[in-house]
Design an enzyme around this catalytic site. Structure first.
Site, mmCIF file in Angstrom:
data_model
loop_
_atom_site.group_PDB
_atom_site.id
_atom_site.type_symbol
_atom_site.label_atom_id
_atom_site.label_comp_id
_atom_site.label_asym_id
_atom_site.label_seq_id
_atom_site.Cartn_x
_atom_site.Cartn_y
_atom_site.Cartn_z
ATOM 1 N N ASP A 408 1.232 -0.951 -0.237
ATOM 2 C CA ASP A 408 -0.255 0.142 0.360
ATOM 3 C C ASP A 408 0.689 1.570 0.355
ATOM 4 O OD1 ASP A 408 -2.533 1.665 -0.032
ATOM 5 O OD2 ASP A 408 -3.036 1.257 2.298
ATOM 6 N N GLU A 411 2.086 5.258 -4.567
ATOM 7 C CA GLU A 411 2.347 6.153 -5.727
ATOM 8 C C GLU A 411 3.328 6.642 -5.671
ATOM 9 O OE1 GLU A 411 -1.098 4.610 -4.062
ATOM 10 O OE2 GLU A 411 0.138 5.543 -2.911
ATOM 11 N N ASP A 482 -9.040 3.767 -2.620
ATOM 12 C CA ASP A 482 -9.882 4.187 -1.487
ATOM 13 C C ASP A 482 -10.905 5.037 -2.371
ATOM 14 O OD1 ASP A 482 -7.819 3.404 0.503
ATOM 15 O OD2 ASP A 482 -7.254 5.332 0.902
#
Length: 761
Positions: A408, A411, A482
């Site tokens: 997670d 990015e 999300d």
């Protein structure tokens, strides 16, 4: 982008055509008779692709000749014509124009007066500058008029991307995603263009921030632009959309066959803060007889959010709770973020500092930002040594009993503003900046994780990632990030999953019920009816939101969730067969109807239905309060999955869909393999295969192996071939490398008659 001027000469070297222009040299590479690479080395002389690994060039006969002012490169299926200024057009073998460069450049069409533009700017609105809007890397393709566009990964909006504009820049966006969002977590610059008489694919392989505009700026063209890098794109030809997907996944890789348990139901929440919370979840699922294979541990299991650590105070002896629920059949997946806490004395930080594993500032200092542990540093996954170190650290998790790893915040996310573009990373053997690394950071983290799990576990790795690039499907499953407990996000889930599948990312899902905001009983019931058919089937929610495990609501919600989770477990052999097909052809599990019915105008913009494989059509209810569903069935004959009621295709039907019903239809002649429901994969052997047969003529190949390791690659699997003649089934085993079923039955869904199937050897 500066034009190259007139063509001067060309050279043919192997399957590469080097073309000299007045102002530079460009290349056309023939990879196969259907795949061509267009390459202009604006930054580097080589590709150094992160998406494409290995040599994809297949010996291919082709001709090069001058004709009518163009350099013509021809294979048996594609004709490429290269003109002055490196304009490149593509034709099929019969001379039909498929894809052409626009010669006119970009023409900004604005209906806004200069005076009003000043008002907009004063209010803080972003207004395009019509005088300076070309990108350093840019290609403009003509729109003929009838195009529909698909792909591009997990972008927001509807299935057909005509008139949308997007950016490829992996972004951590916690706000509710709407159609106006140009970028989310993934950058998959692959586009399928469907016209009435042809279809083709374009893959733009550039990891810098890039831009795709599909007729929104101007009806006459689409464009792809990038902030830097090379012009490096692949034209993929084919007769059908499945052939385009097959060609693209040939280039970038295909989703490998997963472990069978990973296809079961999974429960997660950011907010399970101790071993007692985990124990409570496990007990509820078993007591309520809702099948579940996996419980996810979010960031709270770590010691101060330090990666590769364990919080003894909240979760007890390391691994003990994992072992405890493992006895109940649960497998554990743990989250890992890339940010390593800046904490001298913490072994992972010290190891990284000593071995120069972290990204640096241009001045050579270790770059520091902040994520969950506070001040944190960022592993440089572009460095082989860093990936090997990260891979080795997976052993810590495996030794605890962890069965999968959830990557997670990669990015990469950061709490003190985005990483500056000049932060220094490594591209294997040379320094690069964050501007080039950003979109492949999650991809390389997933690669390192996959390799570590494979090395130390020996089983097929289960990796989940939020951020990725084209080709990540070789290493990881994905989810759409999300999302929120909103009906609009449930509605968007269908086109998102369909386009992810078309973009190579077949093992995908959404957070069932929504991650943020508060789920309602009705929304959860309708979402589980989509999740049931999603390759990754995980209920996940956010700390601070309403708990959304089924028992947090009412008995009806529990019963409906149980019904569709049980349906998932019944359909596991069918789903597993789809994954085998995906590994061989690249075809996804969830498919838009247009993939198989591309000539049908009704399905080009159909956002509310999908195919689960080619045989099952699913039409979920996606609107609050709805108890009926308008369903379109394409050509052919279809049967209701449960009742066997017959429907003629090529028309719409209004069908009943109370809260506990998700309309499902099966193609005539289909054979659907099912198993008995279990509470988790491995609870008991799958000794009996139960086939559902539907009237009509058809055939089906069923695959079986141990569902865990790589022995199938050495022939340890079984293949069954079933032939259906209007409900009468014949069967044969075409490959006998795995223990056979003890019993196979066939149930005619229309007559409800069940017979035992004899398999010819």
């Amino acid at each position: 982008m500066e034009k190259l001027g007139k063509r001067v000469s060309y050279q043919k070297a192997g399957q590469q055509v080097q073309i000299q222009f007045e102002k530079g040299t460009a290349f056309v590479n023939v990879l196969t008779d259907r795949i061509m690479n267009v390459f202009l080395p604006l930054e580097t002389k080589d590709h150094r692709s992160k998406a494409i690994e290995g040599d994809k060039e297949v010996p291919t006969e082709f001709q090069v000749a001058e004709a009518e002012g163009a350099l013509v490169i021809s294979t048996s299926n594609v004709v490429v014509k290269v003109y002055d200024d490196f304009f490149v057009d593509f034709y099929d073998k019969n001379g039909k124009l498929l894809c052409a460069d626009s010669r006119d450049g970009r023409v900004f069409q604005s209906q806004i007066s200069e005076r009003f533009i000043e008002f907009l700017k004063a209010e803080g609105h972003e207004v395009p500058d019509a005088t300076d809007f070309d990108y350093p890397v840019q290609v403009i393709k003509k729109i003929q008029g009838d195009e529909s566009f698909y792909g591009l990964g997990d972008k927001t909006g509807f299935l057909n991307k005509r008139h949308y504009e997007y950016e490829n820049w992996n972004s951590d966006i916690p706000q509710a995603h709407t159609d106006s969002y140009k970028a989310l977590y993934k950058s998959i610059p692959f586009l399928i263009t469907l016209r009435n008489d042809c279809v083709y694919g374009l893959f733009f392989d550039n990891t810098y921030k890039s831009y795709v505009n599909l007729g929104k700026e101007n009806e006459g063209y689409l464009y792809y632009g990038a902030d830097a890098g090379n012009l490096d794109y692949y034209f993929i030809a084919g007769e059908t959309m499945p052939e385009i997907v097959e060609g693209y996944t040939y280039l970038t890789g295909r989703t490998p066959l997963p472990q069978l348990w990973t296809l079961g139901y999974q429960q997660s929440r950011w907010g399970y803060e101790c071993a007692g919370d985990i124990r409570d979840i496990a007990e509820h699922y078993r007591d309520l007889k809702i099948p579940c294979d996996t419980i996810h541990f979010d960031i709270d299991y770590m010691d101060g959010y330090r990666v590769f650590t364990w919080d003894d105070k909240a979760f007890g002896k390391p691994g003990a709770i994992i072992d405890e629920i493992g006895k109940q059949g649960f497998k554990v997946v743990t989250i890992i973020d890339p940010g390593v806490k800046l904490d001298p004395g913490y072994s992972k930080y010290d190891e990284g500092i000593e071995n120069h594993y972290f990204a640096t500032t241009p001045e050579g200092e270790v770059y520091v930002n902040a994520v969950w542990p506070g001040d944190a540093v960022y592993p440089d996954y572009g460095k082989p040594e860093t990936r090997a170190w990260w891979a080795d650290n997976q052993k810590f998790l495996l030794d605890l009993g962890v069965r999968g790893v959830w990557n997670d915040m990669n990015e990469p996310a950061s709490f003190r503003g985005e990483l500056p573009e000049d932060v220094v990373f490594t591209d294997e053997d040379r320094p690069i900046n964050h501007a080039k690394m950003h979109n492949v950071y999650g991809h390389l983290m997933s690669k390192a994780t996959y390799e570590g799990l494979k090395k130390y576990d020996g089983k097929r790795p289960f990796v989940i990632t939020r951020a990725c690039y084209a080709g990540t499907q070789k290493y990881s499953t994905v989810w759409t990030g999300d999302n929120q407990s909103l009906w609009s996000h449930l509605q968007m889930a269908v086109p998102q999953l369909c386009n992810l599948g078309l973009s190579g990312l077949a093992f995908a899902g959404t957070d069932v019920g929504g991650f943020g905001a508060d789920c309602t009983p009705e929304l959860l019931c309708r979402w589980v009816q989509v999740g049931c058919f999603s390759p990754l089937f995980r209920n996940h929610s956010s700390k601070g939101s309403t708990y959304q495990e089924p028992w947090r609501f009412d008995k009806q919600t529990i019963d409906i969730n149980r019904k569709f989770v049980e349906l998932r477990y019944r359909l596991l052999p069918y789903l597993y067969d789809l994954f085998r097909e995906c590994e061989k052809t690249g075809l996804p599990i969830i498919r838009p109807l247009v993939l198989h019915y591309e000539k049908d105008e009704e399905v080009k913009n159909l956002n509310t239905e999908f195919l689960f494989g080619e045989h099952i059509l699913v039409a979920p209810v996606l609107e609050q309060g709805a108890t009926k569903k308008m369903v379109y069935l394409p050509e052919g004959t279809w049967y209701d999955f449960e009742t066997g009621k017959e429907y003629a295709g090529g028309q719409y039907y209004l069908v009943d869909a109370p809260l506990d019903v998700c309309p499902m239809f099966v193609k005539a002649g289909s054979v659907i393999p099912t198993y008995d429901v279990v509470q988790y994969v491995g609870e008991k052997p799958y000794d009996t295969l139960k086939l559902l047969t539907y009237p009509g003529k058809g055939s089906y190949v069923h695959y079986q192996d141990n569902g865990e390791d790589f022995k199938y690659q050495d022939g340890e699997y079984a293949l069954y071939e079933f032939h259906n003649e209007n409900g009468v089934l014949t069967a044969a085993m075409s490959h006998a490398g795995y223990r056979p079923y003890k019993k196979i039955t066939s149930t005619n869904v229309v007559t409800n008659e069940t017979t035992e199937v004899v398999v010819a050897k």
